[in-house]
Design a protein around this motif. Structure first.
Motif, PDB file in Angstrom:
ATOM      1  N   TYR A  75       4.283   1.677   1.950  1.00 33.54           N
ATOM      2  CA  TYR A  75       5.073   0.800   0.597  1.00 33.54           C
ATOM      3  C   TYR A  75       6.144   0.534   1.063  1.00 33.54           C
ATOM      4  O   TYR A  75       7.028   1.293   1.772  1.00 33.54           O
ATOM      5  CB  TYR A  75       5.082   1.728  -0.570  1.00 33.54           C
ATOM      6  CG  TYR A  75       3.473   2.033  -0.939  1.00 33.54           C
ATOM      7  CD1 TYR A  75       2.835   1.578  -1.816  1.00 33.54           C
ATOM      8  CD2 TYR A  75       2.953   3.295  -0.559  1.00 33.54           C
ATOM      9  CE1 TYR A  75       1.398   1.955  -2.249  1.00 33.54           C
ATOM     10  CE2 TYR A  75       1.623   3.797  -0.923  1.00 33.54           C
ATOM     11  CZ  TYR A  75       1.019   3.117  -1.707  1.00 33.54           C
ATOM     12  OH  TYR A  75      -0.130   3.646  -2.169  1.00 33.54           O
ATOM     13  N   GLN A  76       6.955  -0.707   0.650  1.00 31.34           N
ATOM     14  CA  GLN A  76       7.885  -1.219   0.992  1.00 31.34           C
ATOM     15  C   GLN A  76       8.974  -1.637  -0.083  1.00 31.34           C
ATOM     16  O   GLN A  76       8.418  -2.351  -1.295  1.00 31.34           O
ATOM     17  CB  GLN A  76       7.703  -2.507   2.012  1.00 31.34           C
ATOM     18  CG  GLN A  76       9.208  -3.112   2.212  1.00 31.34           C
ATOM     19  CD  GLN A  76       9.155  -4.249   3.021  1.00 31.34           C
ATOM     20  OE1 GLN A  76       8.177  -4.932   3.462  1.00 31.34           O
ATOM     21  NE2 GLN A  76      10.203  -4.804   3.765  1.00 31.34           N
ATOM     22  N   ASN A  77       9.978  -1.124  -0.262  1.00 31.18           N
ATOM     23  CA  ASN A  77      11.070  -1.663  -1.603  1.00 31.18           C
ATOM     24  C   ASN A  77      11.813  -2.685  -0.773  1.00 31.18           C
ATOM     25  O   ASN A  77      12.818  -2.161  -0.116  1.00 31.18           O
ATOM     26  CB  ASN A  77      11.636  -0.291  -2.060  1.00 31.18           C
ATOM     27  CG  ASN A  77      12.713  -0.594  -3.497  1.00 31.18           C
ATOM     28  OD1 ASN A  77      12.944  -1.888  -3.280  1.00 31.18           O
ATOM     29  ND2 ASN A  77      12.704   0.107  -4.256  1.00 31.18           N
ATOM     30  N   ARG A  78      11.802  -3.941  -1.116  1.00 38.02           N
ATOM     31  CA  ARG A  78      12.482  -4.899  -0.624  1.00 38.02           C
ATOM     32  C   ARG A  78      13.879  -4.840  -0.923  1.00 38.02           C
ATOM     33  O   ARG A  78      14.911  -5.274  -0.449  1.00 38.02           O
ATOM     34  CB  ARG A  78      11.754  -6.302  -0.906  1.00 38.02           C
ATOM     35  CG  ARG A  78      10.529  -6.373   0.039  1.00 38.02           C
ATOM     36  CD  ARG A  78       9.848  -7.705  -0.334  1.00 38.02           C
ATOM     37  NE  ARG A  78      10.578  -8.817   0.154  1.00 38.02           N
ATOM     38  CZ  ARG A  78      10.736 -10.055  -0.061  1.00 38.02           C
ATOM     39  NH1 ARG A  78       9.783 -10.297  -1.146  1.00 38.02           N
ATOM     40  NH2 ARG A  78      11.136 -10.906   0.539  1.00 38.02           N
ATOM     41  N   GLN A  79      14.241  -4.388  -2.227  1.00 38.75           N
ATOM     42  CA  GLN A  79      15.769  -4.255  -2.622  1.00 38.75           C
ATOM     43  C   GLN A  79      16.539  -3.382  -1.960  1.00 38.75           C
ATOM     44  O   GLN A  79      17.447  -3.376  -1.732  1.00 38.75           O
ATOM     45  CB  GLN A  79      15.625  -3.927  -4.237  1.00 38.75           C
ATOM     46  CG  GLN A  79      15.133  -5.050  -5.039  1.00 38.75           C
ATOM     47  CD  GLN A  79      15.134  -4.630  -6.370  1.00 38.75           C
ATOM     48  OE1 GLN A  79      14.795  -3.663  -6.938  1.00 38.75           O
ATOM     49  NE2 GLN A  79      15.739  -5.528  -7.255  1.00 38.75           N
ATOM     50  N   THR A  80      15.643  -2.100  -1.688  1.00 35.87           N
ATOM     51  CA  THR A  80      16.540  -1.044  -0.944  1.00 35.87           C
ATOM     52  C   THR A  80      16.181  -1.040   0.517  1.00 35.87           C
ATOM     53  O   THR A  80      16.961  -0.271   1.300  1.00 35.87           O
ATOM     54  CB  THR A  80      16.324   0.260  -1.575  1.00 35.87           C
ATOM     55  OG1 THR A  80      14.576   0.428  -1.403  1.00 35.87           O
ATOM     56  CG2 THR A  80      16.426   0.153  -3.247  1.00 35.87           C
ATOM     57  N   GLY A  81      15.161  -1.570   0.856  1.00 34.12           N
ATOM     58  CA  GLY A  81      14.998  -1.496   2.425  1.00 34.12           C
ATOM     59  C   GLY A  81      14.153  -0.362   2.824  1.00 34.12           C
ATOM     60  O   GLY A  81      14.310   0.071   3.815  1.00 34.12           O
ATOM     61  N   VAL A  82      13.751   0.511   1.819  1.00 31.74           N
ATOM     62  CA  VAL A  82      13.040   1.716   2.156  1.00 31.74           C
ATOM     63  C   VAL A  82      11.491   1.318   2.364  1.00 31.74           C
ATOM     64  O   VAL A  82      10.953   0.504   1.422  1.00 31.74           O
ATOM     65  CB  VAL A  82      13.008   2.647   0.928  1.00 31.74           C
ATOM     66  CG1 VAL A  82      12.310   3.792   1.291  1.00 31.74           C
ATOM     67  CG2 VAL A  82      14.535   3.058   0.709  1.00 31.74           C
ATOM     68  N   VAL A  83      11.131   1.886   3.262  1.00 31.34           N
ATOM     69  CA  VAL A  83       9.588   1.843   3.672  1.00 31.34           C
ATOM     70  C   VAL A  83       8.991   3.441   3.504  1.00 31.34           C
ATOM     71  O   VAL A  83       9.436   4.043   3.934  1.00 31.34           O
ATOM     72  CB  VAL A  83       9.164   1.462   5.128  1.00 31.34           C
ATOM     73  CG1 VAL A  83       7.748   1.401   5.366  1.00 31.34           C
ATOM     74  CG2 VAL A  83       9.585   0.066   5.271  1.00 31.34           C
ATOM     75  N   VAL A  84       7.953   3.458   2.603  1.00 33.04           N
ATOM     76  CA  VAL A  84       7.412   4.907   2.351  1.00 33.04           C
ATOM     77  C   VAL A  84       6.020   4.835   2.860  1.00 33.04           C
ATOM     78  O   VAL A  84       5.023   3.981   2.405  1.00 33.04           O
ATOM     79  CB  VAL A  84       7.540   5.118   1.093  1.00 33.04           C
ATOM     80  CG1 VAL A  84       6.855   6.650   0.734  1.00 33.04           C
ATOM     81  CG2 VAL A  84       8.836   5.141   0.368  1.00 33.04           C
ATOM     82  N   VAL A  85       5.704   5.984   3.539  1.00 32.12           N
ATOM     83  CA  VAL A  85       4.288   6.298   4.070  1.00 32.12           C
ATOM     84  C   VAL A  85       3.753   7.456   3.159  1.00 32.12           C
ATOM     85  O   VAL A  85       4.493   8.421   3.294  1.00 32.12           O
ATOM     86  CB  VAL A  85       4.244   6.630   5.600  1.00 32.12           C
ATOM     87  CG1 VAL A  85       2.950   6.961   6.097  1.00 32.12           C
ATOM     88  CG2 VAL A  85       4.672   5.479   6.512  1.00 32.12           C
ATOM     89  N   ILE A  86       2.837   7.214   2.613  1.00 32.14           N
ATOM     90  CA  ILE A  86       1.989   8.347   1.764  1.00 32.14           C
ATOM     91  C   ILE A  86       1.079   9.026   2.506  1.00 32.14           C
ATOM     92  O   ILE A  86      -0.065   8.367   2.896  1.00 32.14           O
ATOM     93  CB  ILE A  86       1.713   7.868   0.259  1.00 32.14           C
ATOM     94  CG1 ILE A  86       2.826   7.250  -0.308  1.00 32.14           C
ATOM     95  CG2 ILE A  86       1.065   8.987  -0.421  1.00 32.14           C
ATOM     96  CD1 ILE A  86       4.016   7.984  -0.669  1.00 32.14           C
ATOM     97  N   PHE A  87       1.022  10.361   2.684  1.00 32.42           N
ATOM     98  CA  PHE A  87       0.131  11.090   3.221  1.00 32.42           C
ATOM     99  C   PHE A  87      -0.769  11.892   2.313  1.00 32.42           C
ATOM    100  O   PHE A  87      -0.382  12.085   1.053  1.00 32.42           O
ATOM    101  CB  PHE A  87       0.704  12.165   4.253  1.00 32.42           C
ATOM    102  CG  PHE A  87       1.536  11.600   5.601  1.00 32.42           C
ATOM    103  CD1 PHE A  87       0.603  11.656   6.503  1.00 32.42           C
ATOM    104  CD2 PHE A  87       2.651  11.218   5.546  1.00 32.42           C
ATOM    105  CE1 PHE A  87       1.113  10.802   7.939  1.00 32.42           C
ATOM    106  CE2 PHE A  87       2.831  10.463   6.640  1.00 32.42           C
ATOM    107  CZ  PHE A  87       2.422  10.592   7.974  1.00 32.42           C
TER     108      PHE A  87
END
Length: 164
Positions: A87-99
């Motif tokens: 998942y990518q939050n374009r506002q904060t620049g955070v990319v999250v990988v969910i395991f």
């Protein structure tokens, strides 16, 4: 012929100054032996429950990061088997990988980051009641669906021979 004007120099400079900067995070949908799912409530997002996780530190693999974060936030030791989503939050620049993973040990507790940690019986209704932020709910429901893909970190010999 190469144009060495100021505009050309600016364009070359963009290679080094406009590099995208992202924060990479990892979180996990962890089940215990009863099939219950681990959720935490943090101090800085006290309005919602969420999957435990956090930022990947320099030199860590995604797997190492999520294992560390789950243990830090909840006291639970885990084994991860797959990835349910990215998942990518374009506002904060955070990319999250969910395991997706399972509890292997440890003892449920809180931490300096979490004010509560608990296992819940999984259902869309339970998650909708507890996980009140839409982006966290979507990630949790995606993991609940059971779909996952394998993952692996590059070994040093592989990383030296390939560019990612």
């Amino acid at each position: 012929m190469m144009d060495d004007s100021g505009e050309a120099q600016k364009q070359r400079g963009r290679i080094f100054t406009d590099i995208p900067k992202h924060t990479v995070a990892a979180a996990a949908y962890i089940t215990n032996i009863k099939g219950q799912v681990l959720l935490v409530q943090t101090y800085h997002r006290h309005d919602t429950w969420e999957l435990p996780g956090g930022q990947v530190e320099e030199g860590e693999t995604l797997e190492e990061a999520v294992i560390r974060e789950v243990e830090e936030e909840s006291g639970i030791e885990v084994n991860v088997q797959g990835v349910s989503g990215v998942y990518q939050n374009r506002q904060t620049g955070v990319v999250v990988v969910i395991f997706i993973g399972e509890m292997t040990g440890g003892r449920l507790r809180t931490s300096t980051e979490t004010k509560a940690a608990r296992f819940v019986d999984p259902s869309p209704q339970t998650f909708e009641q507890l996980v009140t932020r839409p982006q966290f709910l979507a990630r949790t429901l995606d993991a609940y669906s059971g779909a996952s893909v394998p993952f692996r970190a590059a070994w040093p010999s592989e990383a030296a021979n390939h560019s990612f």
